[in-house]
Scaffold this active site. Sequence first.
Site, PDB file in Angstrom:
ATOM      1  N   ALA A  66       8.241 -41.169  26.844  1.00 24.86           N
ATOM      2  CA  ALA A  66       7.753 -41.457  25.493  1.00 24.86           C
ATOM      3  C   ALA A  66       6.381 -40.811  25.342  1.00 24.86           C
ATOM      4  CB  ALA A  66       7.661 -42.967  25.291  1.00 24.86           C
ATOM      5  N   GLY A 109      10.783 -42.522  29.462  1.00 22.63           N
ATOM      6  CA  GLY A 109      11.778 -42.471  28.394  1.00 22.63           C
ATOM      7  C   GLY A 109      12.761 -41.319  28.557  1.00 22.63           C
ATOM      8  N   GLU A 112      15.311 -42.650  30.777  1.00 22.11           N
ATOM      9  CA  GLU A 112      16.045 -43.667  30.004  1.00 22.11           C
ATOM     10  C   GLU A 112      16.985 -43.031  28.982  1.00 22.11           C
ATOM     11  OE1 GLU A 112      12.268 -45.542  29.085  1.00 22.11           O
ATOM     12  OE2 GLU A 112      12.992 -47.415  29.943  1.00 22.11           O
ATOM     13  N   GLU A 132       6.044 -45.583  34.417  1.00 20.06           N
ATOM     14  CA  GLU A 132       5.280 -46.373  33.451  1.00 20.06           C
ATOM     15  C   GLU A 132       4.233 -47.261  34.103  1.00 20.06           C
ATOM     16  OE1 GLU A 132       8.547 -45.916  33.358  1.00 20.06           O
ATOM     17  OE2 GLU A 132       9.239 -45.614  31.303  1.00 20.06           O
TER      18      GLU A 132
HETATM   19  N1  CAA Z   1       3.403 -37.958  26.426  1.00 14.05           N
HETATM   20  C1  CAA Z   1       2.582 -37.097  25.786  1.00 14.05           C
HETATM   21  N2  CAA Z   1       2.266 -35.893  26.261  1.00 14.05           N
HETATM   22  C2  CAA Z   1       2.804 -35.528  27.431  1.00 14.05           C
HETATM   23  C3  CAA Z   1       3.654 -36.369  28.162  1.00 14.05           C
HETATM   24  C4  CAA Z   1       3.948 -37.631  27.607  1.00 14.05           C
HETATM   25  N3  CAA Z   1       4.808 -38.499  28.201  1.00 14.05           N
HETATM   26  N4  CAA Z   1       4.013 -35.749  29.300  1.00 14.05           N
HETATM   27  C5  CAA Z   1       3.394 -34.544  29.279  1.00 14.05           C
HETATM   28  N5  CAA Z   1       2.675 -34.408  28.164  1.00 14.05           N
HETATM   29  C6  CAA Z   1       1.862 -33.274  27.750  1.00 14.05           C
HETATM   30  C7  CAA Z   1       0.569 -33.206  28.539  1.00 14.05           C
HETATM   31  O1  CAA Z   1      -0.391 -34.079  27.981  1.00 14.05           O
HETATM   32  C8  CAA Z   1       0.218 -31.741  28.384  1.00 14.05           C
HETATM   33  O2  CAA Z   1      -0.339 -31.542  27.107  1.00 14.05           O
HETATM   34  P1  CAA Z   1      -1.705 -30.679  26.946  1.00 14.05           P
HETATM   35  O3  CAA Z   1      -1.336 -29.305  27.407  1.00 14.05           O
HETATM   36  O4  CAA Z   1      -1.987 -30.780  25.482  1.00 14.05           O
HETATM   37  O5  CAA Z   1      -2.716 -31.323  27.828  1.00 14.05           O
HETATM   38  C9  CAA Z   1       1.578 -31.058  28.405  1.00 14.05           C
HETATM   39  O6  CAA Z   1       2.538 -32.067  28.072  1.00 14.05           O
HETATM   40  C10 CAA Z   1       1.936 -30.471  29.767  1.00 14.05           C
HETATM   41  O7  CAA Z   1       1.812 -31.527  30.716  1.00 14.05           O
HETATM   42  P2  CAA Z   1       0.957 -31.393  32.075  1.00 14.05           P
HETATM   43  O8  CAA Z   1      -0.173 -30.446  31.877  1.00 14.05           O
HETATM   44  O9  CAA Z   1       0.618 -32.772  32.517  1.00 14.05           O
HETATM   45  O10 CAA Z   1       2.050 -30.709  33.018  1.00 14.05           O
HETATM   46  P3  CAA Z   1       2.191 -30.879  34.592  1.00 14.05           P
HETATM   47  O11 CAA Z   1       3.257 -29.911  35.000  1.00 14.05           O
HETATM   48  O12 CAA Z   1       0.875 -30.801  35.252  1.00 14.05           O
HETATM   49  O13 CAA Z   1       2.730 -32.384  34.820  1.00 14.05           O
HETATM   50  C11 CAA Z   1       4.164 -34.281  34.410  1.00 14.05           C
HETATM   51  C12 CAA Z   1       3.992 -32.735  34.341  1.00 14.05           C
HETATM   52  C13 CAA Z   1       4.201 -34.738  35.860  1.00 14.05           C
HETATM   53  C14 CAA Z   1       5.482 -34.604  33.727  1.00 14.05           C
HETATM   54  C15 CAA Z   1       2.979 -34.958  33.671  1.00 14.05           C
HETATM   55  O14 CAA Z   1       2.833 -34.348  32.384  1.00 14.05           O
HETATM   56  C16 CAA Z   1       3.164 -36.431  33.474  1.00 14.05           C
HETATM   57  O15 CAA Z   1       2.943 -37.194  34.380  1.00 14.05           O
HETATM   58  N6  CAA Z   1       3.552 -36.839  32.242  1.00 14.05           N
HETATM   59  C17 CAA Z   1       3.686 -38.251  31.908  1.00 14.05           C
HETATM   60  C18 CAA Z   1       4.935 -38.866  32.540  1.00 14.05           C
HETATM   61  C19 CAA Z   1       5.004 -40.334  32.172  1.00 14.05           C
HETATM   62  O16 CAA Z   1       4.148 -41.115  32.517  1.00 14.05           O
HETATM   63  N7  CAA Z   1       6.070 -40.705  31.452  1.00 14.05           N
HETATM   64  C20 CAA Z   1       6.282 -42.088  31.015  1.00 14.05           C
HETATM   65  C21 CAA Z   1       5.758 -42.235  29.603  1.00 14.05           C
HETATM   66  S1  CAA Z   1       5.786 -43.911  29.034  1.00 14.05           S
HETATM   67  C22 CAA Z   1       7.411 -44.201  28.601  1.00 14.05           C
HETATM   68  O17 CAA Z   1       8.249 -43.334  28.678  1.00 14.05           O
HETATM   69  C23 CAA Z   1       7.714 -45.585  28.095  1.00 14.05           C
HETATM   70  C24 CAA Z   1       9.150 -45.886  27.915  1.00 14.05           C
HETATM   71  O18 CAA Z   1       9.772 -46.481  28.758  1.00 14.05           O
HETATM   72  C25 CAA Z   1       9.880 -45.488  26.706  1.00 14.05           C
END
Ligand code: CAA
Length: 258
Positions: A66, A109, A112, A132
């Site tokens: 998400a 998400g 999911e 999360e």
């Molecule tokens: N939401 C918003 N933006 C996101 C995102 C997310 N879940 N995941 C990645 N992005 C964005 C980053 O902020 C980045 O944007 P900018 O270039 O503007 O900074 C872009 O995508 C590229 O990401 P990274 O630079 O972080 O890329 P990476 O290769 O270094 O890392 C990753 C990749 C490991 C997936 C890392 O982006 C990450 O950890 N993302 C979050 C994963 C996460 O925590 N997901 C759970 C979200 S909460 C949820 O999903 C609740 C639910 O149950 C519904």
Amino acid sequence: MSYEYILTEVPAPGVGLVRLNRPQALNALNNALMKELHDALSAFEADDGIACMIVTGSERAFAAGADIKEMLDTPYIDMFMRPTVTANFDFSRYKKPLIAAVSGFALGGGCELAMACDMIVASETAVFGQPEINLGILPGGGGTQRLTRAVGKALAMEIMLTDRRLTAQEAAQYGLVNKVVAVESYMDEAIKIGQKIASLSRVAVRLTKDAIQRAFETTLQEGLQAEQHLFYMAFATEDKQEGMTAFAEKRKPTWKHK
Ligand code: CAA
């Protein structure tokens, strides 16, 4: 219809494909994307020419979860009172089979969303996880329920409490995904499964999916009863007559989908 965050196509007769297309955010699922996804799936669902639907992302990311930046300033009352991203993980409205074609990140998400589909075809680069806990929250799109049913309690606890990530091979080993294929061919593989489903009686496919879904929603006894009724219902269809006649006559059936 034109969309901002997704692309749609029909890559093979009877197969509707929705591709998440928000590459700069690794297909993070914001509210608008989830709405578009459901609009597109609903259109395929209503289209008599479509038998099966595929949801995919890019090679790098199926979806990284998400949209954290969108959720950052979302107050409790909005989560509670308005349709938000997590309200959109109920895919039971779709009667046609849904295949997730997953490559790269399928986190939060994203994982999911894949699990909300009926089958998962993974590329060997796919990574599944529910991180999360690192954000001070818990999965809200069905992860605690669907992942636990898929892989069992102990592993689900480890994945969600310690951010253990599963490789595609591990996901296959634990029964989360149907198959793992090379990154060059995971889309072809998903389309092939879609074509196979599209070649079958749509009414039999619908009855079968309905019966399998009961396994997750009822007791065994109720599920068995539901299966019996759906089985009897199949005997009211022209496709049952055609399927059995074709078998007896040693020819291919010609489905009428009724
Ligand atoms: N939401 C918003 N933006 C996101 C995102 C997310 N879940 N995941 C990645 N992005 C964005 C980053 O902020 C980045 O944007 P900018 O270039 O503007 O900074 C872009 O995508 C590229 O990401 P990274 O630079 O972080 O890329 P990476 O290769 O270094 O890392 C990753 C990749 C490991 C997936 C890392 O982006 C990450 O950890 N993302 C979050 C994963 C996460 O925590 N997901 C759970 C979200 S909460 C949820 O999903 C609740 C639910 O149950 C519904």
